[in-house]
Design a protein around this motif. Sequence first.
Motif, PDB file in Angstrom:
ATOM      1  N   GLY A  81      81.536  75.079  19.898  1.00  0.00           N
ATOM      2  CA  GLY A  81      81.549  73.791  20.576  1.00  0.00           C
ATOM      3  C   GLY A  81      80.211  73.151  20.860  1.00  0.00           C
ATOM      4  O   GLY A  81      80.145  72.055  21.410  1.00  0.00           O
ATOM      5  N   ARG A  82      79.117  73.801  20.461  1.00  0.00           N
ATOM      6  CA  ARG A  82      77.793  73.241  20.726  1.00  0.00           C
ATOM      7  C   ARG A  82      76.747  73.958  19.881  1.00  0.00           C
ATOM      8  O   ARG A  82      77.013  75.003  19.285  1.00  0.00           O
ATOM      9  N   ILE A  83      75.535  73.401  19.841  1.00  0.00           N
ATOM     10  CA  ILE A  83      74.398  74.043  19.188  1.00  0.00           C
ATOM     11  C   ILE A  83      73.176  73.827  20.069  1.00  0.00           C
ATOM     12  O   ILE A  83      72.864  72.698  20.438  1.00  0.00           O
ATOM     13  N   ASP A  84      72.489  74.911  20.391  1.00  0.00           N
ATOM     14  CA  ASP A  84      71.297  74.829  21.230  1.00  0.00           C
ATOM     15  C   ASP A  84      70.028  75.230  20.496  1.00  0.00           C
ATOM     16  O   ASP A  84      68.937  74.749  20.843  1.00  0.00           O
ATOM     17  N   ILE A  85      70.155  76.124  19.524  1.00  0.00           N
ATOM     18  CA  ILE A  85      68.981  76.712  18.873  1.00  0.00           C
ATOM     19  C   ILE A  85      69.194  76.726  17.365  1.00  0.00           C
ATOM     20  O   ILE A  85      70.274  77.090  16.879  1.00  0.00           O
ATOM     21  N   LEU A  86      68.156  76.343  16.625  1.00  0.00           N
ATOM     22  CA  LEU A  86      68.136  76.509  15.169  1.00  0.00           C
ATOM     23  C   LEU A  86      66.910  77.319  14.806  1.00  0.00           C
ATOM     24  O   LEU A  86      65.780  76.924  15.112  1.00  0.00           O
ATOM     25  N   VAL A  87      67.123  78.465  14.168  1.00  0.00           N
ATOM     26  CA  VAL A  87      66.021  79.304  13.687  1.00  0.00           C
ATOM     27  C   VAL A  87      66.007  79.219  12.168  1.00  0.00           C
ATOM     28  O   VAL A  87      66.900  79.733  11.488  1.00  0.00           O
ATOM     29  N   ASN A  88      64.992  78.553  11.632  1.00  0.00           N
ATOM     30  CA  ASN A  88      64.836  78.402  10.185  1.00  0.00           C
ATOM     31  C   ASN A  88      64.007  79.555   9.642  1.00  0.00           C
ATOM     32  O   ASN A  88      62.776  79.487   9.567  1.00  0.00           O
ATOM     33  N   ASN A  89      64.685  80.623   9.273  1.00  0.00           N
ATOM     34  CA  ASN A  89      63.993  81.825   8.825  1.00  0.00           C
ATOM     35  C   ASN A  89      64.114  82.068   7.321  1.00  0.00           C
ATOM     36  O   ASN A  89      63.249  82.698   6.722  1.00  0.00           O
ATOM     37  N   ALA A  90      65.150  81.569   6.678  1.00  0.00           N
ATOM     38  CA  ALA A  90      65.415  81.901   5.277  1.00  0.00           C
ATOM     39  C   ALA A  90      64.234  81.540   4.378  1.00  0.00           C
ATOM     40  O   ALA A  90      63.609  80.491   4.534  1.00  0.00           O
ATOM     41  N   GLY A  91      63.929  82.417   3.446  1.00  0.00           N
ATOM     42  CA  GLY A  91      62.849  82.163   2.493  1.00  0.00           C
ATOM     43  C   GLY A  91      62.834  83.214   1.411  1.00  0.00           C
ATOM     44  O   GLY A  91      63.478  84.260   1.526  1.00  0.00           O
ATOM     45  N   ILE A  92      62.089  82.925   0.348  1.00  0.00           N
ATOM     46  CA  ILE A  92      61.954  83.867  -0.760  1.00  0.00           C
ATOM     47  C   ILE A  92      60.480  84.074  -1.082  1.00  0.00           C
ATOM     48  O   ILE A  92      59.638  83.241  -0.763  1.00  0.00           O
ATOM     49  N   GLY A  93      60.189  85.203  -1.716  1.00  0.00           N
ATOM     50  CA  GLY A  93      58.841  85.501  -2.178  1.00  0.00           C
ATOM     51  C   GLY A  93      58.765  85.407  -3.686  1.00  0.00           C
ATOM     52  O   GLY A  93      59.493  84.648  -4.320  1.00  0.00           O
ATOM     53  N   GLY A  94      57.876  86.190  -4.264  1.00  0.00           N
ATOM     54  CA  GLY A  94      57.736  86.207  -5.716  1.00  0.00           C
ATOM     55  C   GLY A  94      56.721  85.230  -6.250  1.00  0.00           C
ATOM     56  O   GLY A  94      56.722  84.902  -7.441  1.00  0.00           O
ATOM     57  N   SER A  95      55.841  84.741  -5.376  1.00  0.00           N
ATOM     58  CA  SER A  95      54.860  83.749  -5.801  1.00  0.00           C
ATOM     59  C   SER A  95      53.804  84.372  -6.714  1.00  0.00           C
ATOM     60  O   SER A  95      53.575  85.590  -6.715  1.00  0.00           O
ATOM     61  N   LYS A  96      53.152  83.512  -7.489  1.00  0.00           N
ATOM     62  CA  LYS A  96      52.071  83.908  -8.389  1.00  0.00           C
ATOM     63  C   LYS A  96      50.929  82.909  -8.259  1.00  0.00           C
ATOM     64  O   LYS A  96      51.033  81.922  -7.528  1.00  0.00           O
ATOM     65  N   SER A  97      49.861  83.141  -8.999  1.00  0.00           N
ATOM     66  CA  SER A  97      48.793  82.150  -9.052  1.00  0.00           C
ATOM     67  C   SER A  97      49.339  80.871  -9.676  1.00  0.00           C
ATOM     68  O   SER A  97      50.372  80.885 -10.370  1.00  0.00           O
ATOM     69  N   LEU A  98      48.665  79.764  -9.458  1.00  0.00           N
ATOM     70  CA  LEU A  98      49.156  78.490  -9.983  1.00  0.00           C
ATOM     71  C   LEU A  98      49.269  78.512 -11.500  1.00  0.00           C
ATOM     72  O   LEU A  98      50.279  78.069 -12.063  1.00  0.00           O
ATOM     73  N   MET A  99      48.268  79.048 -12.159  1.00  0.00           N
ATOM     74  CA  MET A  99      48.285  79.042 -13.626  1.00  0.00           C
ATOM     75  C   MET A  99      49.361  79.945 -14.202  1.00  0.00           C
ATOM     76  O   MET A  99      49.765  79.785 -15.355  1.00  0.00           O
ATOM     77  N   ALA A 100      49.839  80.893 -13.417  1.00  0.00           N
ATOM     78  CA  ALA A 100      50.909  81.790 -13.879  1.00  0.00           C
ATOM     79  C   ALA A 100      52.284  81.324 -13.425  1.00  0.00           C
ATOM     80  O   ALA A 100      53.283  81.993 -13.688  1.00  0.00           O
ATOM     81  N   SER A 101      52.349  80.171 -12.736  1.00  0.00           N
ATOM     82  CA  SER A 101      53.613  79.684 -12.188  1.00  0.00           C
ATOM     83  C   SER A 101      54.204  78.606 -13.084  1.00  0.00           C
ATOM     84  O   SER A 101      53.609  77.536 -13.248  1.00  0.00           O
ATOM     85  N   ASP A 102      55.361  78.892 -13.655  1.00  0.00           N
ATOM     86  CA  ASP A 102      56.019  77.855 -14.438  1.00  0.00           C
ATOM     87  C   ASP A 102      56.787  76.914 -13.508  1.00  0.00           C
ATOM     88  O   ASP A 102      56.870  77.127 -12.297  1.00  0.00           O
ATOM     89  N   ASP A 103      57.359  75.862 -14.089  1.00  0.00           N
ATOM     90  CA  ASP A 103      58.053  74.868 -13.277  1.00  0.00           C
ATOM     91  C   ASP A 103      59.221  75.469 -12.508  1.00  0.00           C
ATOM     92  O   ASP A 103      59.465  75.109 -11.349  1.00  0.00           O
TER      93      ASP A 103
END
Length: 247
Positions: free
Chosen positions: A72-94
């Motif tokens: 019946g209500r909302i008081d708190i939103l915790v935005n925690n979801a995320g993913i990893g797996g990042s690389k350097s820019l030159m190694a990152s495809d679209d």
Amino acid sequence: MVERVAIVTGAARGIGAATARLLASQGIAIVLADRDPSVRDTAEGIGVPVEIDLTVRTAGHVLAETALKHFGRIDILVNNAGIGGSKSLMASDDALLDRLIETNLTSVLRVTRDVIPHLAQPGGRIVNVASSFGLVGYPGTTGYAVAKAGIAQFTRQLAGELAPVGILVNAVAPGVTETPMVRHRLEEPHYRKLQVDSTPLGRVGQPEEIAAVIAFLASPAASYVCGAIVPVDGGYVAARHLPADAV
């Protein structure tokens, strides 16, 4: 009717699960969201699970409707979801860049936008999970770091917009935390030297330690904290160093 209700994203494991458990222990009703089916197991006994990919454009509406239907209500939103797996820019495809930005930044903006109209005014709380990588440079993590830096700035922007109606927006910026997303990297000597040994406390964090700060920012006790990005990183951002025998 329950007194306070929280939506926690990325709640199947790690920081999200620890946060959901802690908030539930404080008597807060929880909606746990995650694309991993194990969110149903995590939610058992503490809240209502929603198995959903948060990059789906209707995700925020689905979460809001679930919370309102059950509590019946909302008081708190915790935005925690995320993913990893990042690389350097030159190694990152679209595809990699799109996935990192869409999951770690764009979906957070959309979900938050669609939940805000239902948040308690005044008294609402939004807590975003940024990262120490979004506050300082760490080569090789470009897409992830840029998205998390965006979360930090999103927190500041939104804090200014929502404070006048009594909704407080803050963020935590965890350092290296022992979660499934990074656990395998802790076995890499180079990573441990750069990320763990250079942390003043000399260890990784635990999800419960991050959850404790999230719970504070979501609480009435944080009534004068607005637009803060709180590093929870063992001192990494404040004073990175390597022990003398490692230099």
